[in-house]
Design an enzyme around this catalytic site. Structure first.
Site, mmCIF file in Angstrom:
data_model
loop_
_atom_site.group_PDB
_atom_site.id
_atom_site.type_symbol
_atom_site.label_atom_id
_atom_site.label_comp_id
_atom_site.label_asym_id
_atom_site.label_seq_id
_atom_site.Cartn_x
_atom_site.Cartn_y
_atom_site.Cartn_z
ATOM 1 N N ASN A 42 0.823 -1.214 0.000
ATOM 2 C CA ASN A 42 0.000 0.000 0.000
ATOM 3 C C ASN A 42 0.856 1.263 0.000
ATOM 4 O OD1 ASN A 42 -2.161 -1.749 0.199
ATOM 5 N ND2 ASN A 42 -2.518 -1.351 2.373
ATOM 6 N N GLY A 233 -3.695 5.241 6.478
ATOM 7 C CA GLY A 233 -2.461 5.402 7.238
ATOM 8 C C GLY A 233 -1.221 5.113 6.413
ATOM 9 N N ASP A 234 -1.319 4.198 5.460
ATOM 10 C CA ASP A 234 -0.188 3.888 4.586
ATOM 11 C C ASP A 234 0.078 5.044 3.623
ATOM 12 O OD1 ASP A 234 0.123 1.315 5.717
ATOM 13 O OD2 ASP A 234 -1.444 0.524 4.428
ATOM 14 N N ALA A 235 -1.000 5.642 3.078
ATOM 15 C CA ALA A 235 -0.829 6.814 2.222
ATOM 16 C C ALA A 235 -0.236 7.978 3.015
ATOM 17 C CB ALA A 235 -2.173 7.214 1.618
#
Length: 292
Positions: A42, A233-235
């Protein structure tokens, strides 16, 4: 910017429902989709959209899900170094309610079968940054140590497993720790805050706080109508990593990260298709600065 993202690579099945039913209840599936997933993948997809040069390091099984994950990542422009394990590729079921909140069901599968020795030393040496996501603590610690020895910055987002696994050895070599509020509470109680130069705490739709250089910096985030919060949260991590590496101060990096996280909630699935133009529309009303 070359970023190695090490950790889980899954196959995601996303189910949108009209509501999350209580025990013995029933909800209606309103939409269903599938794609590659896992925190390492991600973050890499978000980085690719922001013109970085990511490499995903992890493991999948010798099955259709593993093959499809490789193909999808390659089609997006993400290079992969995926060990083929004996176990099946991990499959996660993401159940998203009408507000965009997510419940995850899944199995571990093959996503922790890779080892530090599977990453060639020359591949690590070519990296500008190593981003670690939730994985075997021993593997993460060895990768962080090798990167620190090579003077490569390390960030770590252990995710919801932080309270249940001993990542102290990883954090001794990390430059940035990403966590949400419950994970941050555990890190404080465990004395882990003091071991990392920068701790960035994500507050969901309430923005984020960065603790760095004895400063506390906050950003309240950006108002959006969320469709699916999976992968936000990954972005966020991808945005913070790039903005920091490109010379932004922590306040600016936090604004970019929050914009990336907000944009990720506007589409279905855990992998966000980002671009700088959309980021600047949130951060600066559409005017990109000379240095992101």
């Amino acid at each position: 910017m070359r970023v190695i993202c090490a950790g889980h690579v899954n196959w995601d099945v996303t189910l949108h429902v009209d509501h999350l039913p209580k025990p013995d209840g029933e909800g209606r599936i309103t939409d269903r989709s599938q794609s590659s997933g896992g925190s390492a993948a991600n973050v890499a997809v978000a980085l690719a959209g922001l013109d970085a040069n990511p490499l995903v390091f992890g493991s999948v099984g010798p099955d259709d899900h593993g093959t499809m994950a490789r193909r999808e990542l390659a089609a997006i422009g993400v290079e992969t170094l995926l060990v083929e394990a004996d176990a099946s590729t991990a499959v996660k079921y993401l159940i998203v309610d009408e507000t965009g909140d997510v419940v995850v069901l899944g199995n571990d599968g093959a996503n922790e079968a890779f080892e530090p020795s599977d990453l060639p030393a020359e591949t690590l040496a070519e990296a500008d940054h190593l981003h670690l996501t939730g994985q075997d603590p021993g593997t993460a610690a060895a990768l962080a140590r090798d990167a620190a020895t090579a003077d490569i910055p390390v960030s770590f987002d252990p995710g919801r497993r932080l309270p249940f696994r001993d990542y102290a050895a990883v954090l001794r070599h990390a430059d940035i720790l990403f966590c949400n509020d419950p994970e941050a509470d555990h890190a404080r109680d465990s004395g882990l805050f003091e071991t990392v130069p920068t701790v960035v705490v994500k507050h969901g739709n309430c923005g984020a706080t960065a603790y760095t250089d004895e400063r506390t910096i906050t950003n309240s985030g950006y108002p959006v109508e969320p469709v699916d919060t999976a992968g936000a949260g990954d972005a966020f991590a991808a945005g913070y990593i790039l903005a920091s590496a490109q010379g932004s101060d922590p306040k600016r990096a936090l604004a970019v990260a929050n914009a990336c996280g907000a944009l990720a909630t506007r589409s279905t699935g855990a992998q966000a298709s980002l671009d700088w133009e959309s980021v600047w529309k949130l951060v600066d009303g559409g005017q990109p600065p000379e240095t992101p």
